[in-house]
Write an enzyme that holds these catalytic residues in place. Sequence first.
Site, PDB file in Angstrom:
ATOM      1  N   GLY A 103      -7.756  60.598  21.434  1.00 36.95           N
ATOM      2  CA  GLY A 103      -8.164  59.851  20.252  1.00 36.95           C
ATOM      3  C   GLY A 103      -9.453  59.079  20.476  1.00 36.95           C
ATOM      4  N   THR A 129      -4.143  62.782  15.628  1.00 36.92           N
ATOM      5  CA  THR A 129      -4.235  63.259  17.004  1.00 36.92           C
ATOM      6  C   THR A 129      -2.891  63.394  17.711  1.00 36.92           C
ATOM      7  OG1 THR A 129      -4.559  61.008  17.885  1.00 36.92           O
ATOM      8  CG2 THR A 129      -6.530  62.242  17.228  1.00 36.92           C
ATOM      9  N   SER A 130      -1.813  63.045  17.039  1.00 34.36           N
ATOM     10  CA  SER A 130      -0.463  63.284  17.561  1.00 34.36           C
ATOM     11  C   SER A 130      -0.274  62.748  18.971  1.00 34.36           C
ATOM     12  CB  SER A 130      -0.163  64.790  17.547  1.00 34.36           C
ATOM     13  OG  SER A 130      -0.338  65.341  16.277  1.00 34.36           O
ATOM     14  N   ALA A 131      -0.671  61.525  19.217  1.00 31.97           N
ATOM     15  CA  ALA A 131      -0.560  60.945  20.552  1.00 31.97           C
ATOM     16  C   ALA A 131       0.664  60.050  20.639  1.00 31.97           C
ATOM     17  CB  ALA A 131      -1.821  60.139  20.882  1.00 31.97           C
ATOM     18  N   LYS A 190       5.720  69.713  19.195  1.00 34.66           N
ATOM     19  CA  LYS A 190       4.424  70.106  18.654  1.00 34.66           C
ATOM     20  C   LYS A 190       4.565  71.199  17.603  1.00 34.66           C
ATOM     21  CE  LYS A 190       1.885  67.330  21.088  1.00 34.66           C
ATOM     22  NZ  LYS A 190       1.144  66.222  20.456  1.00 34.66           N
ATOM     23  N   LEU A 233      -4.014  72.319  27.875  1.00 31.05           N
ATOM     24  CA  LEU A 233      -3.874  71.067  28.602  1.00 31.05           C
ATOM     25  C   LEU A 233      -5.203  70.322  28.581  1.00 31.05           C
ATOM     26  CD1 LEU A 233      -2.255  69.192  30.554  1.00 31.05           C
ATOM     27  CD2 LEU A 233      -3.219  70.564  32.426  1.00 31.05           C
TER      28      LEU A 233
END
Length: 361
Positions: A65, A134-136, A219, A244
């Site tokens: 991010g 950003t799916s963090a 995910k 990754l």
Amino acid sequence: MGVVRTWEGKRAELEALRRSLVAAAGIHRLKDDEGRRTNTFVSSYEHDDEKGTLLCVTSGVSYFGLALVNHLLLLGYSVRTTVDNPEDIEKLREMEMRGEVRATERNLEVIMAKLSDVDGLEKAFEGCRGVFHTSAFTDPAGLSGYTKSMAEIEVRAAENVMEACARTPSIKRCVFTSSLSACVWQDNAQSDLTPVINHGSWSTESFCIDKKLWYALGKMRAEKAAWRIASERGLKLTTICPALITGPEFCHRNPTATIAYLKGAQEMYSHGLLATVDVNKLADAHACVFKAMNKNASGRYICFDNVIGTQSEAEKLAKEIGMPKEKICGDASNDSIHRFELSNEKLCRLMSRPLRCYSEY
């Protein structure tokens, strides 16, 4: 901007943070100008027609991010980034002190908005033309690893972000960060598997559950939820599925996702599916896709720039992470014929640059 913060008590503190970021603007501007001349990852297209456009990045304090926020600022966008709690504000302040955040006057805003709060997200997105989710995530229990419950949290967060985007009239485009793990985990016992893993590939849900691949499951389910809501609500969406994510101190600064992604690393390695992508190149890919959504960009994009295909590459990766090489590639005498081929040709065509388009194994 007239945005209503979800945490009014921290308004002054957030403003103080923004001012401290701006204080270093002169130094960063010099670095940015130099970067425009020397950084091969800077896009070949111009952003002049969108300079100053306000975009929102969720989880802007995360490893990826932050890289995305910095890259968007470098390209001339204005950025609003969401943080989830007071600890994130402190993290941003520490990053600013280390010179890791680029900011110029009035182009960066920090706002409290929890991913569990649709109304709060809607307020955070107000006035923005686009959203990067950003799916963090980190383990809410404070434990290492990515659990089954985290996969469920990720799905709910994706649903909330997409719903908030759909409710916000100013939002025209959304770029959703998924993962290559949502594509590669397929049951090898199936006879109809294709030898190429590309933007049309999906991991098999039952296989992920059986193997307890919770990161891949989270995910994949989150991305599918995003596509479902985008279809139902008429929202313009693209998703990017990175390998990754690597870069400076990537394991130290992004431990949960790194370790979770590498569950099953030996199997990915043996089938030619263990790949990596530099965090800055990934940020550039997001910006390219967002820009191209005004023209012909659509659907899913796989993003990687290196496939771990040799013992020496596996050893290098293991050393960077701080784990035994055998955890990455297994017994050197137990190599199998690579069954699959990774392809990000779709993204390469869009970016029109020599991003590594195929694995060579």
